[in-house]
Design a protein around this motif. Sequence first.
Motif, mmCIF file in Angstrom:
data_model
loop_
_atom_site.group_PDB
_atom_site.id
_atom_site.type_symbol
_atom_site.label_atom_id
_atom_site.label_comp_id
_atom_site.label_asym_id
_atom_site.label_seq_id
_atom_site.Cartn_x
_atom_site.Cartn_y
_atom_site.Cartn_z
ATOM 1 N N GLU A 157 -20.992 -22.729 9.402
ATOM 2 C CA GLU A 157 -22.106 -22.538 8.491
ATOM 3 C C GLU A 157 -22.139 -23.680 7.491
ATOM 4 O O GLU A 157 -21.109 -24.225 7.118
ATOM 5 N N GLY A 158 -23.332 -24.020 7.053
ATOM 6 C CA GLY A 158 -23.477 -25.138 6.124
ATOM 7 C C GLY A 158 -23.844 -24.728 4.722
ATOM 8 O O GLY A 158 -24.112 -25.593 3.879
ATOM 9 N N SER A 159 -23.849 -23.423 4.434
ATOM 10 C CA SER A 159 -24.301 -22.968 3.118
ATOM 11 C C SER A 159 -23.364 -23.403 2.001
ATOM 12 O O SER A 159 -23.799 -23.556 0.859
ATOM 13 N N ARG A 177 -31.369 -31.457 18.963
ATOM 14 C CA ARG A 177 -30.443 -32.321 18.229
ATOM 15 C C ARG A 177 -30.158 -33.573 19.050
ATOM 16 O O ARG A 177 -29.766 -33.482 20.218
ATOM 17 N N VAL A 209 -26.515 -34.367 1.448
ATOM 18 C CA VAL A 209 -26.509 -33.447 2.578
ATOM 19 C C VAL A 209 -27.933 -33.312 3.097
ATOM 20 O O VAL A 209 -28.871 -33.124 2.319
ATOM 21 N N ALA A 258 -29.778 -30.795 5.285
ATOM 22 C CA ALA A 258 -29.535 -29.449 5.816
ATOM 23 C C ALA A 258 -30.432 -29.164 7.009
ATOM 24 O O ALA A 258 -31.646 -29.360 6.959
ATOM 25 N N ASN A 259 -29.814 -28.724 8.086
ATOM 26 C CA ASN A 259 -30.486 -28.262 9.295
ATOM 27 C C ASN A 259 -29.642 -27.142 9.882
ATOM 28 O O ASN A 259 -28.467 -26.989 9.513
ATOM 29 N N PHE A 278 -27.268 -31.279 11.135
ATOM 30 C CA PHE A 278 -26.778 -31.075 9.777
ATOM 31 C C PHE A 278 -25.894 -32.273 9.433
ATOM 32 O O PHE A 278 -24.810 -32.437 9.997
ATOM 33 N N THR A 306 -21.520 -29.499 13.433
ATOM 34 C CA THR A 306 -22.119 -28.887 14.617
ATOM 35 C C THR A 306 -21.610 -27.485 14.899
ATOM 36 O O THR A 306 -21.867 -26.942 15.967
ATOM 37 N N LYS A 343 -34.655 -26.423 16.762
ATOM 38 C CA LYS A 343 -33.920 -27.527 16.155
ATOM 39 C C LYS A 343 -32.637 -27.834 16.916
ATOM 40 O O LYS A 343 -32.310 -29.000 17.185
ATOM 41 N N VAL A 375 -27.041 -25.084 11.863
ATOM 42 C CA VAL A 375 -25.776 -25.491 12.465
ATOM 43 C C VAL A 375 -25.483 -24.671 13.713
ATOM 44 O O VAL A 375 -24.970 -25.195 14.706
#
Length: 722
Positions: free
Chosen positions: A475-477, A624, A502, A504-505, A451, A472, A620, A507
């Motif tokens: 949350e990335g929302s 990484r 951004v 997005a992947n 991410f 890492t 994923k 996290v």
Amino acid sequence: MSHLQKSSNTPNDSTSLSTPQNHSWSFFRAGGVIQVDLKTPQDIIHLKDLDRKHWMALAIPTIGVNIDPRTMTLLDTDCDGQVRPPEILQAIEWLKDRLHRLDPILSPKETIALEDLKDPGLVTCALRVLQDLGQSDAKEIKIEMVDQAISDLKEAPLNGDGVITPESAPEPPVATLIEKIIVAYGSVTDRSGKPGVSLEVYTKFFAAIEERCGWIRSRPQTILAVDEADLTRSYAAFKSVEKAIDQYFILCQLKSFDGIMFTKIMERVPEGAPLEDALASKPLAQPQPSQILDFSRPLNPLWTEAVKDFSSFHSIATLDINQWQALKAAYQPYELWLSQKPANGLTLWSDQECLELSNGTYQTQILDIINLDLKKAADYENIVGLQKLILFGRDFLKVLQNFVNFSDFYRFRNGIFQAGTLYLDGRSTDLCLEIHNPDRHTTLDIQSGAFLVYCDCTRASAPKRSLLAVMTNGEGSQITAGRAGVFYGRDGLDWTAVITKVVANPVSYREAFFSPYRRIARWIEEQIQKRMAASDVTSATELAKVTTILPSPAPTASAAAPKKFDVGTIAAMGVALGSLGTFFGMVISRFFDLGLLMPFGIGGLCLMISLPSVVLAWFKLKNRNLAPILDANGWAINTRAIINVPFAASLTSLRQVPITFGTVLPDPYAEKSRPWKFYWAIGGLAFILALWISGYLDRFLPISARFSRVIHQESAVAPPVK
């Protein structure tokens, strides 16, 4: 820790600089990556024997790394902006020649002990620096001392670079000569930053002096009887009237040859021309049949002063064509000699000054100054070598721990490629890299599977920086373009960071588990918002229609009756609702059939919903890789730089209230909370009641408390139905 034993004859003395043929390497695993460990001086000495496939990197850039730029410049011997394994090995050999042992490399500090120095020149240099600072009894020398000594030597008039400045001259005439040489032949920058003269410029200048003096001595003998100053002035007067006198004698000859043409030429004057142009078109004097130029007769005003100087220098009152031709012939050797004057940049020096410089006095003085300066070269090389040795002693291990292995990153989380810490969205991430080549990052970063957050960092009176942060944990929302945070560099300065992009992947597994429910909730919210928006538009339209219609009269008997619902539609709706009720009833019935296994059923349902998302996230997160990001920054990573989940969680810290925080005061503006505990209690009781009514609890209850018994007893005492 694992050990790969190549041989059992490795010496036990770690301080020895001997190089046996075999060496035992140790490897460690960190973050899912196996790397060679560097624990002893012998490990460093034998790096030349380590297979390059075991090196974590094959090249690192000299910029964008958290190491003293001086150290990186010293390592980059070919000045291509990158440090490669041959240059690392070359540095190790250099250290072996100047240290008794390599133990100081494994204990980095800002000083070097005198007892560790092996090169006598470095020892002498260190003692002299300490003596100049009044610390002759010191046993070690600091980098600050050496830096100051280098600065003082650079500012000295004689600093060992072979370039002398006017300040280097012991006498003012020599200093003036050096300044004039700089003006005529250019300068070479001295170590102090001042313009100066090098041996090459010195040689070029005095070679030009000898060439000029040779030309001076070759002046024609027929002119030597005339004083040089008078000859120069008389020649200048001669050249000033040469064309005018030649024209005069030609016009005299033309008048005798063709009077008509002569008359036309004499009458030709440009119409409307200024006076000077009109006079310039006229001859020096009126042509005479005798073809003699009499300087006492009226002359063209433009030539009066020049003719006066010419006649006075040559002591003549009249001039015929033969005398004129003889005079021109007399000047021809001098004119030829002048045309042979060397064009070697000595315009600032007269012939007499050149002859004075050729006697060797000044030449010897300047050469002596240059030689004195060159004698300082060894001192400068030794003190620079001492500085290099201290810099390597302080930084070389850090370079190895970010080159041969990534122990600084995987063990201590402070790799040299990390630019600082980004605070954003209630978290801080230490895995931040400065972007130097955006085009390469565009193509390579997506291969990392992480991410990624791209930021523009700004600070007053500082150029903008581009930053890449790897999230890492958490949350990335909520991380989107336009949000702002604060970035703290390794130097402690703070920068305003604004997200520009951004990638997005996943996290974390937690985010992957709850993501289906968030998507469902988001979809429901969107549908409700769409329906409500459509209803709002419809209501507004209907209201507008009603307000435009006048009140209708009272309904009459002939008015049409309102339309009733169609019986078929009502029946269809009943069938549909019945089907849905049957479906949900069957599901609930099957669910209650699980009995005590109902919690497992709930878990299985949740797992069925979240499992696909978690599996995709596992692939994923498992892959990484930091290598593509570092490659985009100019590195050449030799293997996968994996960031597994436990290690990744340590790189990004989430917002947490410490245990020792104390009592949290109540919020006076908090929203009124619902009695959730009461609701949960009522729900639990209802659930138990449902289990009791369904008879699933009868096997665990006494006979008198079973639902079937209670119902049976009630039916026994009930009156018979009539």
